[in-house]
Design an enzyme around this catalytic site. Structure first.
Site, short mmCIF file in Angstrom:
data_model
loop_
_atom_site.label_atom_id
_atom_site.label_comp_id
_atom_site.label_asym_id
_atom_site.label_seq_id
_atom_site.Cartn_x
_atom_site.Cartn_y
_atom_site.Cartn_z
N GLY A 14 0.84 -1.20 0.00
CA GLY A 14 0.00 0.00 0.00
C GLY A 14 0.87 1.25 0.00
N ARG A 18 -2.46 8.68 2.55
CA ARG A 18 -2.74 9.69 3.58
C ARG A 18 -1.48 10.20 4.28
NH1 ARG A 18 -6.83 6.84 7.17
NH2 ARG A 18 -6.51 8.62 8.55
N THR A 84 -6.00 -6.27 0.30
CA THR A 84 -5.10 -7.11 1.10
C THR A 84 -5.16 -8.59 0.70
OG1 THR A 84 -6.82 -6.91 2.81
CG2 THR A 84 -4.84 -5.62 3.12
N ASP A 108 2.36 -1.83 8.21
CA ASP A 108 2.14 -0.53 8.85
C ASP A 108 1.66 -0.68 10.29
OD1 ASP A 108 -0.48 -1.42 8.52
OD2 ASP A 108 -1.24 0.45 7.67
N GLU A 159 -15.48 -3.93 7.10
CA GLU A 159 -14.67 -2.71 7.01
C GLU A 159 -15.55 -1.50 7.31
OE1 GLU A 159 -11.26 -2.56 6.69
OE2 GLU A 159 -11.60 -4.69 7.05
N TYR A 353 35.77 20.27 17.25
CA TYR A 353 35.30 19.28 16.29
C TYR A 353 36.40 18.25 16.13
CZ TYR A 353 34.50 16.74 12.08
OH TYR A 353 34.35 15.71 11.21
N ASN A 373 42.10 19.20 8.44
CA ASN A 373 42.93 19.11 7.23
C ASN A 373 42.68 17.78 6.53
OD1 ASN A 373 44.08 17.79 9.36
ND2 ASN A 373 46.16 18.06 8.61
C1 UD1 Z 1 -6.76 -3.02 7.50
C2 UD1 Z 1 -7.88 -4.06 7.65
C3 UD1 Z 1 -8.78 -3.65 8.81
C4 UD1 Z 1 -7.94 -3.54 10.08
C5 UD1 Z 1 -6.75 -2.60 9.88
C6 UD1 Z 1 -5.82 -2.71 11.05
C7 UD1 Z 1 -8.39 -4.98 5.43
C8 UD1 Z 1 -9.30 -4.96 4.26
N1 UD1 Z 1 -8.66 -4.12 6.42
O1 UD1 Z 1 -7.36 -1.77 7.16
O2 UD1 Z 1 -9.80 -4.62 9.00
O3 UD1 Z 1 -8.77 -3.09 11.13
O4 UD1 Z 1 -6.00 -2.96 8.70
O5 UD1 Z 1 -4.77 -1.78 10.97
O6 UD1 Z 1 -7.46 -5.77 5.45
N2 UD1 Z 1 -1.69 -3.52 1.39
C9 UD1 Z 1 -1.10 -4.16 0.33
N3 UD1 Z 1 -1.76 -4.20 -0.87
C10 UD1 Z 1 -3.00 -3.67 -1.03
C11 UD1 Z 1 -3.61 -3.03 0.08
C12 UD1 Z 1 -2.93 -2.98 1.28
O7 UD1 Z 1 0.02 -4.65 0.44
O8 UD1 Z 1 -3.53 -3.77 -2.14
C13 UD1 Z 1 -0.96 -3.47 2.68
C14 UD1 Z 1 -0.65 -2.04 3.13
O9 UD1 Z 1 0.64 -1.64 2.72
C15 UD1 Z 1 -0.72 -2.13 4.65
C16 UD1 Z 1 -1.66 -3.30 4.91
O10 UD1 Z 1 -1.76 -4.03 3.68
O11 UD1 Z 1 0.55 -2.41 5.21
C17 UD1 Z 1 -3.04 -2.84 5.34
O12 UD1 Z 1 -3.60 -2.00 4.35
P1 UD1 Z 1 -4.32 -0.64 4.72
O13 UD1 Z 1 -4.74 -0.01 3.46
O14 UD1 Z 1 -3.48 0.14 5.65
O15 UD1 Z 1 -5.62 -1.22 5.45
P2 UD1 Z 1 -6.53 -0.51 6.55
O16 UD1 Z 1 -7.56 0.32 5.85
O17 UD1 Z 1 -5.70 0.13 7.58
CA CA Z 2 -3.49 0.43 7.90
#
Ligand code: UD1
Ligand code: CA
Length: 431
Positions: A14, A18, A84, A108, A159, A353, A373
């Site tokens: 991702g 934001r 995801t 994240d 979600e 320094y 130097n």
């Molecule tokens: C996600 C969960 C949510 C949970 C929350 C917890 C889903 C659909 N939702 O929401 O239920 O409460 O995390 O923090 O899973 N990513 C990818 N590829 C994609 C999309 C996302 O690798 O196509 C990775 C992102 O980099 C990130 C993680 O998956 O590290 C979660 O994605 P993010 O978009 O942050 O999901 P949230 O909306 O936070």
């Molecule tokens: Ca997240």
């Protein structure tokens, strides 16, 4: 090669729109370490080897960070960020022949504890097909909600954007870490659709699918601070404050005095010994070790510094990477060390320094000394200084009596009635 008992997959593709940043979200740092670095450390501490990390095309810097922190990780590319579940499928290669547990983590979500990961693995080994990590959120905004029946069995994850007002009132949320032990995990992922507000394939939909297949889904819970996700700069700052609170507590528990704990900033790997004393407004970047009885005085900044037993640093000192302050050595106010090893008892007490150098035991670097130097290879104080010598780099003082008066007369711009300009007197002994 045999499959590891547990395969971890870390989703990091991702972009984190934001964050308003050119840097991928998972490379933003907390306590001097990238978010994904924290996740990799937790997985390693839980005994999970060879994690698979999913990144987006062009995220070479994320791949590089992963390989630096965890050389045995595999990196997989998710071509389009379609959710995801789609991200997990990008690691299909490592899942195809894997029969054991699969733990999915989000890049994240940096604060997951190894003990909690082990609890998830324990739930799978205890017969669960799917384990969801849940937490009760103070403010559930933005998280997926766990929809449970009256007996507390989880039926589905909804979600935020797809939830009804009643569902939004639920505070039991998805922490984002899931465990699977289903032989047909790939087939189940293939059944996840895109009928949601974002038109994405949500991994969280697998809970409903597993339930309808009669599989066992359990919820493991943990405190909110362990699963807070970083989606914005605001949450990054919150993550930093959670991290620092823990680091300060850990330092004090190890026998370190912090006069004003809330003003001392640690890195993820700072080591502090017993009877260390740290004054207010001190910042540690990565790679610092403070041995026992070290004193760090106010307003100092240290990165990559090994401060040996009983040494004193600051106030207002800056120690840069590759530096070592020997046992009992002193680095005083407005002194900068860079890649410098000061042996036992050496001193640089004021305004200096000192770069790329080796300072012998008990040597004294006088006020105002700079090592500059640079010849492309080494920096020296003009020449090396042998032990027990006094090195001076000053030109001899010359006094020309009446020079200023003659100068003014020559320029013809001064009149007789202007007072003579003052000289500089050395202070006299008054005794
Ligand atoms: C996600 C969960 C949510 C949970 C929350 C917890 C889903 C659909 N939702 O929401 O239920 O409460 O995390 O923090 O899973 N990513 C990818 N590829 C994609 C999309 C996302 O690798 O196509 C990775 C992102 O980099 C990130 C993680 O998956 O590290 C979660 O994605 P993010 O978009 O942050 O999901 P949230 O909306 O936070
Ligand atoms: Ca997240």
């Amino acid at each position: 090669m045999p499959d590891p008992a547990c395969q971890a997959v870390i989703l990091a593709a991702g972009k984190g729109t934001r964050m308003i940043s050119t840097v991928p979200k998972v490379l933003h740092a907390v306590g001097g370490l990238s978010l994904i670095g924290h996740v990799l450390r937790a997985a390693a501490a839980a005994g999970i080897a060879r994690p698979a990390v999913v990144v987006a095309p062009g995220m070479e810097d994320v791949s590089a960070e992963v390989r630096t922190r965890c050389p045995d990780a595999s990196v997989h590319i998710q071509l389009d960020q379609r959710g995801t579940a789609d991200a997990l499928l990008a690691a299909r290669e490592v899942l195809t022949n894997h029969r054991g547990d699969v733990i999915v983590l989000y890049g994240d979500t940096p604060f997951i504890r190894p003990e909690t990961l082990q609890q998830m693995i324990g739930a799978l080994d205890g017969g669960a097909n799917v384990a969801v990590l849940g937490f009760v959120a103070d403010d559930p905004t933005g998280y997926g909600r766990l929809i449970c029946d009256e007996r507390g069995n989880v039926l589905a994850i909804r979600e935020e954007q797809d939830a009804s007002p009643r569902e939004r009132a639920i505070t039991l949320c998805n922490g984002g870490i899931m465990g699977f032990r289903c032989p047909d995990l790939l087939a189940m992922l293939g059944r996840i659709g895109t009928a949601n507000a974002k038109n994405e394939r949500y991994l969280t939909d697998i809970v409903g699918i597993a339930r309808s297949d009669g599989l066992k889904v359990v919820v493991v819970t943990c405190p909110e601070s362990e699963v807070m996700g970083v989606n914005s700069r605001q949450q990054l700052a919150t993550a930093e404050s959670i991290f620092q609170a823990r680091a300060r507590t850990r330092a004090m528990a190890a026998g370190t005095t912090l006069i004003a704990p809330e003003t001392v900033w640690f890195a993820y790997d700072t080591v502090t010994g017993r009877d260390v004393r740290i004054e207010p407004n001190v910042f540690f970047g990565p790679g610092c070790i403070l041995e026992d009885e070290v004193e760090i005085l106010a307003n100092s900044h240290l990165v990559g510094a090994h401060v040996r037993k009983g040494a004193r640093v600051g106030p207002f000192a800056r120690i840069r990477p590759g530096s070592e302050v020997g046992a009992g050595a002193h680095v005083g106010n407005f002194v900068e060390l860079k890649n410098t090893r000061m042996a036992q008892g050496a001193k640089a007490n004021h305004l200096a320094y000192v770069g790329d150098s080796r300072i012998g035991a008990d040597a004294n670097i006088g006020a105002g000394t700079i090592f500059c130097n640079y010849d492309g290879f080494n920096k020296q104080v003009t020449e090396n200084v042998p032990a027990d010598a006094l090195a001076l780099g000053r030109a001899e003082q010359q006094v020309r009596l009446g020079w200023a008066e003659r100068f003014r007369a020559r320029r013809g711009k001064r009149t007789q009635d202007q007072p003579a300009r003052g000289g500089i007197n050395k202070p006299r002994n008054t005794v």
